[in-house]
Design an enzyme around this catalytic site. Structure first.
Site, mmCIF file in Angstrom:
data_model
loop_
_atom_site.group_PDB
_atom_site.id
_atom_site.type_symbol
_atom_site.label_atom_id
_atom_site.label_comp_id
_atom_site.label_asym_id
_atom_site.label_seq_id
_atom_site.Cartn_x
_atom_site.Cartn_y
_atom_site.Cartn_z
ATOM 1 N N HIS A 162 81.996 51.265 36.695
ATOM 2 C CA HIS A 162 81.638 52.527 36.020
ATOM 3 C C HIS A 162 79.880 52.592 36.405
ATOM 4 O O HIS A 162 79.382 51.619 36.589
ATOM 5 C CB HIS A 162 81.344 52.482 34.486
ATOM 6 C CG HIS A 162 82.918 52.987 33.936
ATOM 7 N ND1 HIS A 162 83.182 52.555 32.484
ATOM 8 C CD2 HIS A 162 83.497 53.894 34.080
ATOM 9 C CE1 HIS A 162 84.213 53.216 32.235
ATOM 10 N NE2 HIS A 162 84.357 54.180 33.363
ATOM 11 N N CYS A 256 77.939 51.397 26.947
ATOM 12 C CA CYS A 256 79.246 51.679 26.857
ATOM 13 C C CYS A 256 79.733 52.019 25.462
ATOM 14 O O CYS A 256 80.410 52.786 25.066
ATOM 15 C CB CYS A 256 80.322 50.508 27.353
ATOM 16 S SG CYS A 256 79.969 49.975 29.021
HETATM 17 N N1 ARG Z 1 87.434 48.073 28.877
HETATM 18 C C1 ARG Z 1 87.076 49.423 29.166
HETATM 19 C C2 ARG Z 1 87.523 50.047 30.379
HETATM 20 O O1 ARG Z 1 87.527 49.196 31.416
HETATM 21 C C3 ARG Z 1 85.417 49.177 29.129
HETATM 22 C C4 ARG Z 1 84.608 50.545 29.013
HETATM 23 C C5 ARG Z 1 83.397 50.315 29.369
HETATM 24 N N2 ARG Z 1 82.551 51.242 29.109
HETATM 25 C C6 ARG Z 1 81.260 51.737 29.929
HETATM 26 N N3 ARG Z 1 80.940 53.030 29.742
HETATM 27 N N4 ARG Z 1 81.181 51.233 31.196
HETATM 28 O O2 ARG Z 1 87.705 51.020 30.519
#
Ligand code: ARG
Length: 263
Positions: A162, A256
């Site tokens: 991300h 996150c």
């Molecule tokens: N386990 C989640 C995923 O892989 C973690 C999300 C983390 N969020 C972020 N904004 N980076 O989607």
């Protein structure tokens, strides 16, 4: 300037599937510790004058605690989410319900888009990641929806799946980022736009140092990213360490867990 943050209590937070390289069943989550760490984040926001609101967590949605992924909100306009992983898709509806009850209309993207996970509001621009989750089609939808120039950036390292794991906005005019997470062309774009950016090491990025929240002065940052904390202090920012190590096991950190509602 006080900010308004939306968060989700970690009642059901766990690692129950693997959709990024951080997630593994071998390192079980200490749910009690996760709860205490999360409460530390909320306390830090409130102690610095920010408003924190919560959305009700739903059973069977162990990643719902990652509120950032549900939407991008700019000038009171809510651009919702459409998750890549089927396991996370119901989260969009849960957050949409909260936004509607709070008086917002929610735009539903037609293409995969994971909210502030990949769309970073940075003053005159929205910086937009693609490569693992959010699609270039969603970038176009976001530009059309907000009427703000959307700058597409190619992510190339699965550990930084991300955009908000590799870059954050310090204020309306500057950012911090880890260049190794981006393609050569995208690195050049970032150099042109932000010649004065704070450049983080891979070590600090792997410690979730770039998954930070800045209010323009205080930077809520992972204490494991010690080098980055020093750099921020040298630039006149005030690093506020908040340890969310249990959430790192799911590939998430401070940002996150935080949805910013910009009115
Ligand atoms: N386990 C989640 C995923 O892989 C973690 C999300 C983390 N969020 C972020 N904004 N980076 O989607």
């Amino acid at each position: 300037m006080p900010r308004r943050y939306l968060v989700c209590e970690p009642d059901h937070f766990d690692v129950r599937y693997a959709i990024n390289p951080w997630m593994s069943q071998d390192a079980p989550v200490d749910t009690g510790l996760a709860r205490r760490q999360w409460e530390g984040l909320v306390r830090a926001y409130r102690e610095h004058g920010h408003t924190v609101e919560t959305v009700r967590p739903e059973p069977d949605l162990p990643d719902m605690v990652f509120a950032a992924n549900a939407a991008l909100v700019v000038e009171g306009r809510v651009f919702g989410s459409y998750f890549h992983a089927p396991q996370r898709r119901p989260e969009s509806v849960a957050y949409e319900t909260w936004f509607k009850a709070a008086g917002y209309d929610v735009y539903r993207p037609e293409s995969v888009c994971e909210g502030e996970g990949d769309l970073v509001a940075a003053g005159r621009f929205i910086l937009a990641g693609t490569g693992f989750r959010t699609t270039p089609e969603a970038h176009r939808e976001a530009q059309e929806f907000f009427g703000v120039p959307v700058i597409g950036l190619q992510l190339v390292d699965p550990y930084f799946y991300h955009l908000d794991t590799a870059l954050f906005a310090l204020d309306d005019t500057n950012i911090a980022y880890y260049p190794g997470a981006f393609s050569a062309g995208s690195r050049e774009v970032l150099e042109r736009l932000y010649p004065l950016a704070v450049i983080a090491t891979r070590e600090d990025a792997m410690a979730f140092g770039l998954n930070s929240v800045s209010d323009g002065r205080h930077v809520f940052v992972a204490p494991q990213a010690a080098g980055l904390m020093d750099q921020l202090a040298d630039r006149g920012y005030v690093p506020v360490p908040v340890d969310l190590s249990e959430f790192h096991k799911a590939g998430g950190g401070i940002k996150c867990c935080t949805q910013e509602i910009r009115s």
